[in-house]
Design an enzyme around this catalytic site. Structure first.
Site, PDB file in Angstrom:
ATOM      1  N   GLU A   7       0.811  -1.215   0.000  1.00 39.93           N
ATOM      2  CA  GLU A   7       0.000   0.000   0.000  1.00 39.93           C
ATOM      3  C   GLU A   7       0.845   1.266   0.000  1.00 39.93           C
ATOM      4  OE1 GLU A   7      -3.607   1.612   2.812  1.00 39.93           O
ATOM      5  OE2 GLU A   7      -3.576  -0.490   2.230  1.00 39.93           O
ATOM      6  N   ASP A 110      -2.857  -3.244   2.768  1.00 45.16           N
ATOM      7  CA  ASP A 110      -3.411  -3.501   4.097  1.00 45.16           C
ATOM      8  C   ASP A 110      -4.533  -4.533   4.026  1.00 45.16           C
ATOM      9  OD1 ASP A 110      -1.721  -1.924   5.504  1.00 45.16           O
ATOM     10  OD2 ASP A 110      -3.218  -0.472   6.179  1.00 45.16           O
ATOM     11  N   TYR A 320      -2.546  -5.295  13.619  1.00 41.61           N
ATOM     12  CA  TYR A 320      -3.289  -4.477  12.662  1.00 41.61           C
ATOM     13  C   TYR A 320      -4.180  -3.441  13.355  1.00 41.61           C
ATOM     14  CZ  TYR A 320      -6.212  -3.292   8.644  1.00 41.61           C
ATOM     15  OH  TYR A 320      -6.875  -2.614   7.650  1.00 41.61           O
TER      16      TYR A 320
END
Length: 613
Positions: A7, A110, A320
């Site tokens: 990303e 992600d 995360y």
């Protein structure tokens, strides 16, 4: 050659390092038979109205309902106006060249809805047809990356995730573009009156609370307080009833049998209730709950917290960050004892980590069925080293919450004493007999903040005690407080419904406004639009925001519950529900609100003309 797309450049560099690839090229890194390239977040977006033939702003164009949405390169502002971002065009050309040569494409954006959207938009814009695999990891540690690459998933496994993200993007375009143009054009104002699918009900919540607070008329009421003496320990009891007038309170005060009036034992103990209460530990943090805590403790904005947390994630220190889950599965729970042991030397939490080391852990936060894409936020256990102050604060909240969540219940002794002295009085107090999870941060008990006594003496039913003092207390009712970022984030989770219980709130999470990952951006958008501003810790509407609210407050676009239902529908798409049905419903909704906004705008124009006349 296998091509891995991340990303952002920093993530691509980290993955390349784990693979031992170090040959830097323009727009990618090469080595070991792999090429590691990247996006810069959203390179592409849904094309603006003119791409579908809707030129200029015109009521005749409304509602704008493209038969098929197109993708366009992200724009930048220049002297010539808005143009395609040259750096994006350059990077897309590099990615296309790599995709054309690739024997396999691996998606490492992600592992969430937005990450999936970023990749798919690139993939479809470049008209790539090659199959791809998905890297799905919950932390950026070397071990997690290596393990993830051993367990790559077929890209098709995430088609419904993309469908949900794409439908969200389309619905935001349809509602935002049409409602904004309809209201702005019909009102005849020179400024753009921006509206949005999530932004407008959020603004409505802030304005509604502000006006309720501003227009609140406090009501005076009175209480009578007495002070009793038990063997030298003084405590206070307050009248069970409130009184509307001071005269009523004075009549009760005169009846109190106090020492000054010659009574040696003027307070008769009618009843003593003492019962233990077990308070379960809090659930682990998701992004939203961590943003709320950071706002309360440190005054961080939701956007600041997300940014700090993202940095910690990319530094391999936490899992995360954009998760909406406050639970972990049994597989992750199996790693928790070893993770806790890594914090026994932590300067603030070492003692409590030691208490938990080898102890039976609380499993309130363990429920695999409630884990969505990612489990709750946890520290990874990697050495943190010397962190900057703000990063350390967020990291400690993650570590501290982990220790709290697996700690034992807090056991309290709650005591209530009822006293008769001309009228009934009540005294309450809470004593923590076993701190349990509360020992981690060792903070005051929220339940005790409104109590009159820090502790109560041992008294028994039927006992008589001297009343050493008495007084009338002047009180007044209070309005609901203005929203701050913590309370707004909490309200967005449940589309404005007031629910305090963590687990009940969690059950409503799919019907909230926005998602944990987007709520910070909603707040920042409203500030950027000059609809709200930060006033100390509170979020308050501007004159502009109040003006828009007055126009839309009774319209569908401002209804939080309705928008919350759309969020639920998007989650259902993720689970395989019909995309076509949703798209038709959102188009019907767009047509309805466009008409509503045209009428509302016409009302604004009429009022302005009457004011001038």
């Amino acid at each position: 050659m296998k091509v891995i797309i991340a990303e952002k450049p920093s993530v691509a560099r980290e993955i390349a390092r784990v693979f031992g690839a170090n040959q830097k090229r323009e727009g990618y890194i090469e080595g070991k038979g792999y090429a590691f390239t990247w996006a810069f977040g959203h390179l592409l977006q849904l094309a603006p109205p003119q791409e579908y033939g809707y030129y200029g702003w015109s009521v005749q164009n409304l509602p704008m309902l493209p038969a098929k949405f197109k993708l366009a390169i992200r724009k930048v502002k220049t002297k010539e106006g808005m143009v395609d971002d040259p750096s994006v065009k350059k990077q897309l050309d590099i990615i296309k060249g790599l995709f054309d040569e690739a024997t396999e494409i691996i998606v490492a954006t992600d592992a969430g809805r937005e990450g999936e959207l970023i990749f798919r938009y690139i993939y479809y814009y470049l008209k790539c047809k090659k199959p791809f695999k998905r890297l799905w990891i919950s932390s950026q540690t070397d071990a997690a990356i290596k393990d993830g690459f051993k367990n790559l998933k077929p890209g098709s496994d995430y088609d419904t995730l993309f469908n949900s993200a794409h439908c969200r993007s389309q619905s935001d375009w349809l509602v935002g573009m049409n409602a904004t143009q309809a209201l702005s054009l019909a009102s005849g104002t020179r400024s753009v009156l921006s509206l949005g699918r999530v932004q407008t009900p959020t603004l409505a919540m802030i304005c509604s609370r502000y006006l309720e607070n501003k227009n609140f008329v406090p009501e005076l009421y009175f209480q009578v307080a007495i002070q009793l003496d038990k063997a030298g320990q003084l405590f206070r009891a307050v009248s069970v009833n409130n009184f509307k007038t001071k005269e009523e309170a004075q009549a009760i005060l005169d009846k109190v049998e106090d020492v000054a009036a010659g009574y040696e034992k003027g307070g008769h103990i009618l009843n003593v209730e003492a019962k233990p209460r077990k308070e379960p530990p809090p659930l682990l943090h998701d992004l939203s709950s961590l943003q709320q805590e950071a706002n309360k403790r440190k005054g961080f904005t939701a956007d600041q917290t997300l940014s700090l947390l993202q940095n910690l994630y990319e530094s391999k220190l936490v899992t995360y960050p954009r998760t909406g889950s406050r639970y972990i599965g049994d597989d992750v729970f199996a790693t928790i004892p070893g993770l806790i042991d890594k914090f026994t030397t932590h300067p603030d939490f070492g003692k409590q980590a030691g208490v938990l080391s080898g102890a039976k852990l609380n499993k309130r936060s363990v429920n695999a069925k409630k884990v969505t894409d990612h489990h709750a936020i946890l520290p990874t256990g990697e050495p943190s080293g010397q962190l900057a102050k703000d990063h350390q604060a967020i990291y400690d909240m993650v570590v501290g919450r982990m220790l709290e969540a697996f700690h034992q219940e807090c056991v309290k002794q709650i005591t209530k004493i009822t006293v008769q002295s001309g009228a009934k009085f009540s005294a309450s107090g809470t004593v923590i007999s076993s701190a349990g999870w509360r020992a981690v941060f060792n903070e005051p008990d929220e339940d005790k903040k409104d109590e009159e006594n820090t502790s109560l003496p041992k008294v028994v039913k039927g006992e008589d005690l001297p009343v050493t003092n008495k007084a009338i207390l002047d009180k007044q009712t209070k309005p609901k407080p203005l929203y701050n970022e913590a309370s707004l984030l909490k309200a967005l989770e449940t589309a404005g419904k007031e629910i305090d219980d963590d687990e009940l709130r969690y059950a409503m999470k799919d019907s909230g406004l926005g998602t944990p990952a987007t709520r910070a951006a909603i707040i920042e958008t409203l500030i950027k639009r000059d609809y709200i501003l930060r006033e100390k810790k509170n979020l308050v509407p501007t004159a502009n925001g109040l003006m828009v609210f007055e126009v839309v407050k009774n319209q569908q676009i401002a209804q939080a519950e309705l928008t919350g239902n759309w969020e639920k529908r998007l989650e259902e798409i993720r689970s395989g529900a019909s995309v076509a049905n949703f798209q038709q419903e959102i188009k019907d909704y767009t047509c309805a609100i466009t008409q509503e906004m045209l009428k509302a705008g016409a009302t604004i124009r009429k009022k302005q003309q009457e004011a001038v006349a």
